[in-house]
Design a protein around this motif. Structure first.
Motif, mmCIF file in Angstrom:
data_model
loop_
_atom_site.group_PDB
_atom_site.id
_atom_site.type_symbol
_atom_site.label_atom_id
_atom_site.label_comp_id
_atom_site.label_asym_id
_atom_site.label_seq_id
_atom_site.Cartn_x
_atom_site.Cartn_y
_atom_site.Cartn_z
ATOM 1 N N THR A 45 -3.205 0.317 -3.562
ATOM 2 C CA THR A 45 -2.881 -1.005 -2.908
ATOM 3 C C THR A 45 -2.648 -2.019 -4.284
ATOM 4 O OG1 THR A 45 -4.155 -0.684 -1.112
ATOM 5 C CG2 THR A 45 -3.659 -2.877 -1.784
ATOM 6 N N GLU A 49 -6.204 -6.408 4.674
ATOM 7 C CA GLU A 49 -6.310 -4.771 4.341
ATOM 8 C C GLU A 49 -7.197 -3.965 5.183
ATOM 9 O OE1 GLU A 49 -6.975 -4.039 0.047
ATOM 10 O OE2 GLU A 49 -6.456 -6.275 -0.252
ATOM 11 N N ARG A 94 1.046 -1.059 -0.044
ATOM 12 C CA ARG A 94 0.077 -0.108 -0.023
ATOM 13 C C ARG A 94 0.908 1.427 0.002
ATOM 14 N NH1 ARG A 94 -5.040 1.816 4.134
ATOM 15 N NH2 ARG A 94 -5.724 3.368 2.717
#
Length: 947
Positions: free
Chosen positions: A447, A355, A282
């Motif tokens: 990402t 995430e 990310r």
């Protein structure tokens, strides 16, 4: 010679991320102020010079930075800056041939060159008496290069660079950096393309383009020269003017404007690769190099995911157990910087869950800010990293690098002081504000998730036709000065060299029987120590490979009254680095402590060794990470070789047959119990049989009471482990070839191996010298053949690690896949001709390698860690305190006849070959060589039935 990706961090922050983490102590003293004093001057031709005096060793770091990188490349010429870095190592008009050659004759160390998006640099450390040699060479390639560049040189280095590109892409997750650059920056942005460039553009590079590139960018007015070490301002002014003053200035080039190109919305993409687990990247574009917010973001990243007990580690590794590892960092570049979070997702865990957890922790940190304790603790770790970093004058990240980076990007060699001041003044609110300004609402990230699957080759755009470019005229405000240097007379060589100095060693014995060896070094306020124990990986039970390494890795996962996270917090608060590992024949535990925190750091070190907790929860957590690491090794061609080769050479059941990584196997690690670990600890870490090596800012009178207080009462509770008997292995009767399939690989990793006698053998130094000729140096035969002559490889080398039993010697080269068979034939021929005497080592070769091994020594012991590792090696092999001098004398007296006699041990008749590559492209040409019986094996070394 290499590409740096992304651009290097400032030294103050780059070295900090190695520090461990830990819980608050009653009063955490901040790190002492350590500066890099410097003086500057500018030649009339515009060359900026920075001088730093450091007399601890008779060496000078020479570091030249040109303010040109991949950001300056026009469309259609990507990779030019890095290609030119390579070309500038291929000789100049008055010094034709390899740039390295004269440096090998003067004992240069830490010599290399690198390119990143913003700059190209060249550096070397040389003995003080050889400074003229280095300045002549650097000035000759700055002012007298063009006539030495011809089509042959261009073609050669183009091939080398393309193999460097293949080598990077051939690694697991190796395609990520090209994808992220193109994603984070729009087309036309200077950072959109990778530093190494595209194959199409490299192929399209023409000789005229290369010469225009040089005339545009490599003038003295676009460069900074740093001299650091055994040098003063008056000497520097005289010598630099003499060698560089007559080089005409080039055009004054405008730099691209700062363009952070921050995203306004989050985005996401996925790709597949032949990897064992998903990995999340990310990324945000954030403040440029030199902006105070970048310093704040680097501290914020340390708190978020840069330390062992960071917030992401606590949540994802310890609490939720979703990842095997996680990290965060902010990496500075001239036009825009990168803030990145990386996480290796545990097998079987949903990527989306990881995430979401990362997002939660980041949002919480941005909403509430860090605690005052987090700021203080992590700042101490960064400052401690800075102190350790400034011990070195040159090389990657040394003092010369820090001064040059600041001078090039900020026009102020001391800009690191501003960064340290920003860190010193950072408050929780300041970090929260900076975080929200760059990572908060409205600041988009991208990402990228790499999932296991098939590797798909990245599609390159066709090479664009560059816009016609007319070199601007040279800047007339700069002038040259006359020089007395006779360029046609050749490179000036020193008439003498500094004497080798190695710290005097002092000895003591603790009441627990441990022998103490101290070497004083008072250059920086740091004390390092390594507790050396007998027995290592070779002592692992046959059914439990990896037990020694696994046990040692758990020593700092909680000890005494501190659990794993509290232990990490305390180490970080003290600015201490500590840990433990197992080698082949020994195990060691190390501590690097700030002088002002020496006693509490040693207390923590003693708890780690004497009272490891071995909590079951920590064992299970580390076990999972460890097995994931084994799978990663088996996805990496070099990792596969390290795992498979020892067993093939030494045979199943031999103490040296286990993977050289020390990691063991999935099955052996899965089967280890807490009782196994406690038993190994009790039997192997016996203080009465150990030696504690101490190097740094202390005295025997000061350190022995501290050690006695913490270790004097330590008695081993277990029975002594039996010393591993290392049986002799007979030489292979005939060569064997083992192939391992890596579908889609663009390179083949070749290794040829056999055994040499033990490091304790009386002729060890002769074997080492014999190896130097064929593959122990950049200028050795294998590298000059496969890289410089045929440009099939980015580098070929050979060598043998040290061991109490037979040493494992190997020659290795990653080569482009279509040259696998031919490269193996060349390695075979080089070894056969050398060992048989058909191509014996010449007098010049032996004398050249003698210089490489001896004249480099005054510079080789610049750091305390290099001194400590040499003393530890002497302890392992029962060598005397003056072994460094004895070995040097033996090398200096060695004859070609002795070297050629030792070279017979490299006879390729009994080689074990291992090749990792795409079998569909490597098998047929390898079989056609008839080197020996061919067997296809898997990543565990087990035979695979042919389909």
């Amino acid at each position: 010679m290499s590409v740096l990706r992304p651009a290097a961090l400032a030294l103050a922050l780059a070295t900090a991320l190695t520090a461990g983490g830990y819980a608050p102590i009653a009063r955490a003293a901040s790190a002492p102020a350590v500066d890099i004093p410097y003086e500057t001057f500018t030649l009339p031709n515009g060359l900026r010079v920075v001088v730093h005096t450091d007399r601890k060793a008779p060496i000078v770091a020479v570091n030249v930075w040109y303010h040109v990188g991949s950001k300056d490349e026009p469309a259609g010429r990507t990779g030019f800056a890095h290609l030119f870095e390579h070309l500038m190592f291929n000789g100049s008009e008055n010094a034709p041939g390899e740039f390295f050659t004269p440096f090998k004759a003067i004992g240069a160390t830490n010599q290399n060159g690198t390119t990143n998006s913003d700059r190209t640099n060249y550096f070397e450390n040389v003995p003080t008496t050889a400074l003229d040699t280095a300045l002549w060479m650097e000035s000759d390639r700055m002012g007298h290069l063009l006539g030495a560049i011809d089509q042959k040189t261009l073609d050669e280095q183009r091939g080398v660079v393309q193999n460097e590109k293949r080598q990077g892409e051939n690694q697991p997750y190796g395609q990520v950096w090209d994808v992220l650059g193109a994603t984070m920056y729009p087309k036309g942005h200077p950072y959109h393309h990778s530093t190494i460039g595209s194959m199409n553009d490299l192929n399209a590079a023409a000789l005229a383009d290369v010469k225009t590139w040089f005339k545009t960018w490599y003038g003295p007015n676009n460069a900074v020269l740093v001299l650091a070490g055994d040098i003063d301002l008056a000497t520097a002014k005289d010598k630099v003017a003499k060698f560089f003053g007559d080089i005409p200035a080039g055009p004054s080039m405008a730099q691209p404007k700062v363009d952070v190109a921050a995203h306004s919305a989050d985005s996401r993409s996925e790709m597949t690769d032949q990897v064992p687990q998903s990995r999340i990247y990310r990324v945000w574009n954030v403040a440029e190099y030199g902006a105070p917010d970048l310093d704040r973001l680097q501290l914020l990243a340390q708190i978020l995911g840069g330390a062992k007990s960071s917030r992401l580690d606590k949540r994802l590794v310890h609490q939720d157990k979703l990842v095997d590892n996680v990290s965060a960092g902010a990496y500075g570049s001239q036009l825009s910087s990168t803030f990145m979070i990386t996480a290796a997702v545990k097998q079987g865990v949903e990527v989306a869950k990881v995430e979401a957890a990362i997002d939660e922790e980041l949002k919480k940190l941005l909403a509430e800010g860090p605690t005052a304790e987090e700021v203080t603790r992590n700042r101490t770790a960064i400052e401690a990293g800075w102190i350790r970093g400034v011990e070195r004058i040159g090389g990657f990240g040394g003092k010369a690098d820090a001064l040059a980076e600041c001078a090039v990007f900020m026009g102020d060699p001391g800009c690191f002081r501003d960064s340290l001041k920003t860190l010193a003044e950072a408050t929780p609110e300041a970090l929260r504000t900076a975080g929200n300004a760059w990572l908060g609402a409205g600041k988009g990230s991208h990402t990228l998730v790499v999932n296991p699957g098939k590797r798909v080759a990245l599609q390159e755009e066709p090479a664009a036709t560059p816009t016609p470019f007319k070199t601007p005229k040279a800047d007339t405000k700069y002038k040259t000065v006359a020089s007395s240097v006779d360029r046609k007379g050749g490179v000036p060589m020193p008439a003498s060299f500094p004497d080798l100095k190695f710290p005097q060693q002092q000895h003591a014995t603790l009441s627990n029987g441990t022998k103490v060896v101290l070497a004083e070094r008072h250059d920086i306020p740091v004390v390092q120590m390594s507790y050396e124990f007998r027995g290592g990986q070779a002592a692992d039970p046959t059914a439990k490979p990896g037990m020694a390494s696994f046990t040692m890795s758990l020593l700092d996962e909680g000890a005494g009254d501190l659990n794993a996270l509290a232990f990490a917090d305390r180490a970080q608060s003290l600015g201490a680095n500590l840990g433990a590992s197992a080698g082949l024949d020994s195990s060691s535990a190390y501590l690097s402590a700030l002088k002002q925190n020496l006693e509490p750091s040693v207390t923590l070190f003693a708890d780690m060794l004497r009272k490891p907790r071995f909590e079951q929860a920590d064992i299970e957590r580390v076990r999972g990470q460890w097995i994931a690491g084994i799978k990663q090794e088996k996805a990496n061609p070099n990792g596969i070789i390290q795992r498979v080769l020892p067993g093939l050479v030494f045979g199943a059941g031999h103490p040296y047959a286990a993977p050289r990584t020390g990691s063991g196997t999935e099955a052996s690690i899965a089967g280890l119990t807490r009782t196994d670990l406690q038993g190994w600890h009790a039997g192997a870490l016996r203080p009465q049989d150990a030696t504690l090596v101490v190097v740094g800012d202390t005295t025997l009178a000061e350190i022995v009471p501290v050690l006695e207080k913490n270790f004097g009462g330590w008695k081993a509770s277990g029975n002594a482990s039996a010393a591993a008997a290392i049986p002799q292995v007979a030489a292979q009767a005939k060569p064997r070839v083992f192939l391992i399939d890596q579908p889609g690989a663009v390179q083949a990793n070749i290794v040829a191996a056999k055994t040499l006698p033990s490091s304790a053998d009386p002729k060890t130094v002769q074997y080492d010298m014999a190896n130097m000729i064929v593959g122990g140096d950049f200028t050795a035969r294998l590298n000059m053949n496969l890289r410089e002559d045929k440009h099939w490889s980015y580098g070929a080398r050979s060598g043998a690690g040290g061991s109490l039993g037979q040493r494992l010697w190997s020659a290795s080269a990653p080569v482009q896949i279509d040259k696998t068979g031919e490269a193996m034939a060349e390695i075979q021929r080089e070894l056969a001709d050398y060992a048989s005497g058909k191509a014996p080592a010449s007098k010049d070769e032996v004398e050249g390698m003698e210089k490489v091994l001896t004249l480099t020594l005054p510079g080789a012991y610049e750091t305390a860690s290099s001194v400590m590792s040499t003393i530890a090696s002497n302890v392992l092999y029962s060598r005397p305190d003056d072994y460094v001098f004895q070995r040097t004398a033996e090398i200096e007296a060695m004859t070609p006849e002795q070297v050629n006699a030792a070279a017979k041990a490299l006879d390729p008749a009994g080689l074990t070959w291992v090749v990792v590559g795409d079998l569909s492209k490597t098998e047929a040409p390898i079989r056609a060589l008839n080197l020996g019986e061919v067997t296809i094996v898997d990543a565990d070394g087990k035979p695979v039935a042919k389909k």
